[in-house]
Design an enzyme around this catalytic site. Sequence first.
Site, PDB file in Angstrom:
ATOM      1  N   ASN A 123      14.141   7.169  24.629  1.00 11.62           N
ATOM      2  CA  ASN A 123      14.231   8.263  25.111  1.00 11.62           C
ATOM      3  C   ASN A 123      15.269   9.295  24.510  1.00 11.62           C
ATOM      4  OD1 ASN A 123      12.536   8.008  27.086  1.00 11.62           O
ATOM      5  ND2 ASN A 123      13.919   7.207  28.777  1.00 11.62           N
ATOM      6  N   LYS A 175     -14.025   4.352  -2.213  1.00 10.03           N
ATOM      7  CA  LYS A 175     -14.011   5.702  -1.731  1.00 10.03           C
ATOM      8  C   LYS A 175     -15.792   5.981  -1.969  1.00 10.03           C
ATOM      9  CE  LYS A 175      -9.584   6.786  -1.598  1.00 10.03           C
ATOM     10  NZ  LYS A 175      -9.139   6.910  -0.330  1.00 10.03           N
ATOM     11  N   LYS A 177     -14.176   7.155   1.991  1.00 10.71           N
ATOM     12  CA  LYS A 177     -13.351   5.895   2.752  1.00 10.71           C
ATOM     13  C   LYS A 177     -14.314   5.698   3.790  1.00 10.71           C
ATOM     14  CE  LYS A 177      -9.740   8.166   3.397  1.00 10.71           C
ATOM     15  NZ  LYS A 177      -8.335   8.839   4.027  1.00 10.71           N
ATOM     16  N   LYS A 201      -9.853  -2.629  -1.550  1.00 15.95           N
ATOM     17  CA  LYS A 201      -9.305  -2.359  -0.163  1.00 15.95           C
ATOM     18  C   LYS A 201      -9.979  -1.401   0.790  1.00 15.95           C
ATOM     19  CE  LYS A 201      -5.159   0.460   1.814  1.00 15.95           C
ATOM     20  NZ  LYS A 201      -6.209   1.473   2.131  1.00 15.95           N
ATOM     21  N   HIS A 294      -0.944  -1.112   6.035  1.00 13.67           N
ATOM     22  CA  HIS A 294      -1.010   0.346   5.813  1.00 13.67           C
ATOM     23  C   HIS A 294      -0.054   1.083   6.556  1.00 13.67           C
ATOM     24  CE1 HIS A 294      -2.531   4.254   5.037  1.00 13.67           C
ATOM     25  NE2 HIS A 294      -3.066   3.992   3.996  1.00 13.67           N
ATOM     26  N   ARG A 295       0.527   2.218   6.411  1.00 18.64           N
ATOM     27  CA  ARG A 295       1.553   2.823   7.006  1.00 18.64           C
ATOM     28  C   ARG A 295       0.848   4.208   7.620  1.00 18.64           C
ATOM     29  NH1 ARG A 295       5.930   5.635   2.603  1.00 18.64           N
ATOM     30  NH2 ARG A 295       4.261   6.363   1.437  1.00 18.64           N
ATOM     31  N   HIS A 327       2.356  -0.058   1.910  1.00 17.98           N
ATOM     32  CA  HIS A 327       2.279   1.105   1.197  1.00 17.98           C
ATOM     33  C   HIS A 327       3.621   1.831   1.099  1.00 17.98           C
ATOM     34  CE1 HIS A 327      -2.044   1.691   0.787  1.00 17.98           C
ATOM     35  NE2 HIS A 327      -2.120   0.611   1.339  1.00 17.98           N
ATOM     36  N   SER A 379       0.334   3.834  -3.912  1.00 14.82           N
ATOM     37  CA  SER A 379      -1.106   4.277  -3.642  1.00 14.82           C
ATOM     38  C   SER A 379      -0.843   5.828  -3.279  1.00 14.82           C
ATOM     39  CB  SER A 379      -1.685   3.436  -2.692  1.00 14.82           C
ATOM     40  OG  SER A 379      -3.031   3.958  -2.532  1.00 14.82           O
TER      41      SER A 379
END
EC number: 4.1.1.39
Length: 475
Positions: A123, A175, A177, A201, A294-295, A327, A379
Amino acid sequence: MSPQTETKAGAGFKAGVKDYRLTYYTPEYETKETDILAAFRMTPQPGVPPEEAGAAVAAESSTGTWTTVWTDGLTSLDRYKGRCYDIEPVAGEENQYIAYVAYPLDLFEEGSVTNLFTSIVGNVFGFKALRALRLEDLRIPPAYSKTFQGPPHGYQVERDKINKYGRPLLGCTIKPKLGLSAKNYGRAVYECLRGGLDFTKDDENVNSQPFMRWRDRFLFVAEAIYKAQAETGEIKGHYLNATAGTCEEMMKRAEYAKELGVPIIMHDYLTGGFTANTSLAHYCRDNGLLLHIHRAMQAVIDRQKNHGIHFRVLAKALRMSGGDHIHSGTVVGKLEGERQVTLGFVDLLRDDYIEKDRSRGIYFTQDWVSMPGVLPVASGGIHVWHMPALTEIFGDDSVLQFGGGTLGHPWGNAPGRVANRVALEACVQARNEGRDLAREGNEVIREACKWSPELAAACEVWKEIKFEFDTIDTL
């Protein structure tokens, strides 16, 4: 007066509102080895003294509330309260300060990043007395970090599992994706892996959509992995994204990956949540799976310089919650990342002991006491001309992940991966021979082009591609 009222009055209770700094600003406090330390960048509202703002942060993220309460007398505030023990102005910024806060260890549940963040970045970030607030760094004491499992395996065990040493690992994000069928997706994976890749990936938003359900994808990808391994004699992997709408569904996908015998799975740890991530990390250690992280959503949290949470904190949280890769930005690609800052949190991911170094954004010395290290993954907008810089910046213990920089090759996926593998091998050899990649990198790549038509074609395609924009998040 009732007996209860007499008791409260006798104990010194007095209703009303007190300045936070009377209780929570303690510049004389000497921090303990067991304290969790936080560095907040705060921007107080006009008229709010920095000492009051810092004390408010300490109070609202620990034991305090907006008014005096009689139940304070039922506990020991001196034992449990957070303390703002130092404040310093931010150089070059008007009305910004770094507030240092110490938290007693007993405020936090063992082994729970969820509980840690609920307190420290809860908070208080909506507190009206502050125009903006950013958590810049945390010091996690060994007494707390030892309550976490950490990464399922760590990069040293990973190298033994996949039998690859002495160079960065190479990856590729498939790709486009979204939109491929499972069979065509598996075909793309196979073409990349047979061309010299270590990993392919799933992109972060590949879960289980109508055009490609997760079980079909897992099956076709497993077939591609085994076929590429048979042809190349190398261990291969694909980050199968187990992220799902519920923890139960996530675990079902992880279990199916284990049944298929694949070496690694993936999770979106911020959108999936720390509780889910920690549960998955425990499963991966128990079942021999590597875990790629992955972020996704990270830039929403950390990109603004004066409000949010810096990625170095999110990186520390991931190391505790559990992940073998994460990443980390590229410095040279299309995503945000200043060099010294990036190298700072890369060391926080990989190393056992990291000294305080404000030039790299590291506010506290961090001792991980043998917690396994996490491989940083470079990446985002990288191609063969970036290979010398990436090799020099990240070193061997990293994953260099090319998506468009592989699949955009004019001759196809496999030649794209050959180009990247040749470029990497050339850079590693040049470095091992003592050449300066920062100065001679382009020459190294041009020399390698003589022996690899695939690399020469890639160099021609991407010779003019650069991402030169000012970094927003600077020290």
